[in-house]
Write an enzyme that holds these catalytic residues in place. Structure first.
Site, PDB file in Angstrom:
ATOM      1  N   GLU A   1      -4.906   3.781  -4.034  1.00  0.00           N
ATOM      2  CA  GLU A   1      -4.831   2.893  -5.187  1.00  0.00           C
ATOM      3  C   GLU A   1      -4.063   1.666  -4.736  1.00  0.00           C
ATOM      4  O   GLU A   1      -2.860   1.695  -4.567  1.00  0.00           O
ATOM      5  CB  GLU A   1      -4.117   3.613  -6.338  1.00  0.00           C
ATOM      6  CG  GLU A   1      -4.571   3.133  -7.709  1.00  0.00           C
ATOM      7  CD  GLU A   1      -3.645   2.109  -8.294  1.00  0.00           C
ATOM      8  OE1 GLU A   1      -3.725   0.943  -7.835  1.00  0.00           O
ATOM      9  OE2 GLU A   1      -2.864   2.441  -9.181  1.00  0.00           O
TER      10      GLU A   1
ATOM     11  N   LYS B   1       6.684  11.230   0.092  1.00  0.00           N
ATOM     12  CA  LYS B   1       7.600  10.180   0.539  1.00  0.00           C
ATOM     13  C   LYS B   1       7.639   9.066  -0.497  1.00  0.00           C
ATOM     14  O   LYS B   1       6.654   8.371  -0.721  1.00  0.00           O
ATOM     15  CB  LYS B   1       7.165   9.587   1.881  1.00  0.00           C
ATOM     16  CG  LYS B   1       8.183   8.557   2.422  1.00  0.00           C
ATOM     17  CD  LYS B   1       7.551   7.590   3.386  1.00  0.00           C
ATOM     18  CE  LYS B   1       7.605   6.155   3.035  1.00  0.00           C
ATOM     19  NZ  LYS B   1       8.661   5.574   2.258  1.00  0.00           N
TER      20      LYS B   1
ATOM     21  N   GLY C   1      -2.864   0.052   2.905  1.00  0.00           N
ATOM     22  CA  GLY C   1      -4.015   0.932   2.699  1.00  0.00           C
ATOM     23  C   GLY C   1      -5.031   0.821   3.809  1.00  0.00           C
ATOM     24  O   GLY C   1      -5.625   1.825   4.234  1.00  0.00           O
TER      25      GLY C   1
ATOM     26  N   CYS D   1       0.146  -3.435 -10.196  1.00  0.00           N
ATOM     27  CA  CYS D   1      -1.123  -3.809  -9.561  1.00  0.00           C
ATOM     28  C   CYS D   1      -2.226  -4.108 -10.563  1.00  0.00           C
ATOM     29  O   CYS D   1      -3.138  -4.884 -10.286  1.00  0.00           O
ATOM     30  CB  CYS D   1      -1.571  -2.717  -8.593  1.00  0.00           C
ATOM     31  SG  CYS D   1      -1.607  -1.065  -9.320  1.00  0.00           S
TER      32      CYS D   1
END
Length: 499
Positions: A266, A192, A249, A302
């Site tokens: 991650e 996705k 997350g 990030c």
């Protein structure tokens, strides 16, 4: 004069997007959503919003393919040959994929085609993991004692059905980093992409679909948060691999407990770059760190060092050269070779970043420049002028929370110990940098910083080296052999030779 990306959209013959499930593309009679380009807020096309129903169909197909199909049991050489077809097609299609990625998230086209987020880099990732397909081995163990004639060996077997949820900022690289190792290990996959960036991922999915994988081995669904939540919590999924925010997350981590899903997460970062007086060039270092926040993806990465921890003796020089770098920034049509920087991905994120800028000023940091919107011909898009804050204390909000935008906070230090303490005083630990020409200091400080990766005089990731975070920056590693371990389960078999 403002610009439009509709001509590029039409040139690429962008069409509405559907779902790829069990070896076939399916029309979707359910909900759909618009994909909006952040540089102009024009609609590029619509995509199917799979939701829980579409995810269930895809996961069941992947489950059948894993439990009953040939893929997990296929000889490694045959899997490797199928992956090679994908690699070849990626190289052949790299120009088209680069254009689609720019039409997704607004990254300047020359970056989309020629950097670590390119289709060529994605092909390199597939090539790396295809090379592992026939090298995933276990071990044999010496007899432990004379009490029995037991002999042991271990095997690495595919973890099962993988749900892969991609970030929007590097859709091609994210796709390859998650799908390539899963397929190489014999897993089946449901992918996705982010709801913000489906165009390049859809074309990537078409390339995978054309490689003659058995039905159900690879599945592709699109949608928003409901779709992502349905995939990450589905009981038929054995492993989730996700790149995105720490908050999401954490929700995946909690949902995984229901069936003990394996996880690779991650997540966010608040990386610190420690700049010592003996850095090779203060001008180059300042331009590099400010450039990571102001060009390319405009700090929406990030691992971007958003905290520059700079020695007091070179502070003024650092601030001057950071300001000089921003003079070179050019906003505009992402297909214009003069454009240096991507827009902010959404209007919501623009508001969020501007809120952090106001927070920094309110808490006493000194805004040197930027932190506002350019207006004019860019008013229809999501643009923010890169901001530099001086006089930042590590306790301020802008130094503690992930802004994910073009904002660099400069924090002064006097001693090496203080610099390390500032770097480690964070709930994140994804990446970091140390700028010094003293090799002993470089290694000493790099070892002392609590971070999954640390670059010395620069930072970059490659397919065969592990990358990932500690603390709130995630679980697991992507890159090299650790990723093979993450997509396999270790099985031990014992033989009683006296039976």
């Amino acid at each position: 004069m403002s610009f439009s990306l509709i001509p590029v959209r039409d040139e690429l013959q962008v069409r509405p997007g559907n779902l790829f499930i069990d070896g076939a593309w399916h029309g979707w009679e359910g909900a759909r959503f618009d994909q909006i380009h952040p540089a102009t807020n024009e609609v590029m096309t619509t995509f199917a919003d799979a939701g829980a129903r579409g995810v269930d169909l895809a996961v069941k197909a992947a489950r059948r393919a894993f439990d009953e199909g040939p893929w997990p049991r296929m000889p490694a050489q045959d899997r490797k040959r199928m992956l090679q077809r994908i690699i070849d097609r990626l190289y052949e299609s790299e120009l088209e994929l680069a254009k689609l990625q720019t039409l997704d998230n607004g990254i300047p086209f020359h970056f989309s085609r020629n950097t670590r987020v390119s289709a060529k880099a994605a092909a390199d990732v597939f090539d790396h993991y295809a090379g592992w397909a026939d090298k995933i081995n276990g071990e044999t163990y010496p007899q432990f004692s004379s009490a029995s004639n037991m002999h042991y060996m271990s095997f690495r077997e595919p973890v099962g059905v993988v749900g892969a949820v991609l970030a929007w900022n590097a859709p091609l690289l994210m796709f390859s980093m998650k799908v390539a190792p899963a397929l190489a290990c014999g897993c089946t996959v449901v992918v996705k992409p982010s709801e913000y960036t489906n165009l390049a991922a859809r074309r990537f999915a078409e390339i995978v679909a054309e490689s003659d994988l058995p039905p159900g081995v690879f599945n592709f669904v699109t949608g928003g948060p409901e779709t992502g939540a349905a995939l990450s919590s589905h009981p038929g999924v054995d492993k989730v691999t996700f790149t995105g925010s720490a908050a999401t997350g954490e929700r995946i981590l909690m949902a995984s407990g229901a069936n003990m899903k394996r996880l690779s997460l991650e997540l966010g970062g608040k990386s610190a770059a420690l700049v010592f007086p003996d850095t090779r060039s203060v001008a180059t270092t300042a331009a590099s760190l400010m450039g990571l926040c102001s060009t390319f993806l405009s700090g929406q990465v990030c691992s971007t060092p958003s905290r520059a921890v700079v020695h007091v003796s070179i502070l003024d020089e650092f601030l001057y050269h950071a300001g000089e770098q921003v003079r070179k920034v050019r906003f505009g049509n992402p297909f214009d070779p003069e454009t240096t920087s991507a827009p902010i991905i959404s209007k919501r994120q623009v508001s969020r970043i501007l809120g952090y800028v106001e927070s920094g000023k309110a808490e006493g940091a000194r805004l040197m420049f930027g932190g506002d919107t350019p207006g004019g011909e860019l008013a229809n898009g999501n643009w923010i002028n890169a901001a530099l804050f001086a006089g930042v204390d590590n306790g301020m909000t802008i130094a503690r929370e992930e802004i994910f935008g073009p904002v660099l906070s400069v924090i002064p230090f006097e001693t090496e110990e203080q610099a390390i303490r500032i770097a480690n005083d964070s709930e994140y630990g994804l990446a970091g940098c140390v700028y010094t020409t003293d090799v002993s200091r470089a290694l000493r400080v790099a070892r002392a910083v609590r971070s999954g990766s640390v670059g010395i005089n620069g930072y970059a990731s490659i397919p065969n080296a592990p990358m990932g975070g500690v603390k709130r920056s995630g679980l697991g590693r992507e890159g090299g052999w650790p990723t093979i371990e993450a997509f396999t389960e270790l099985k031990t078999i014992s033989f009683n030779l006296d039976a």
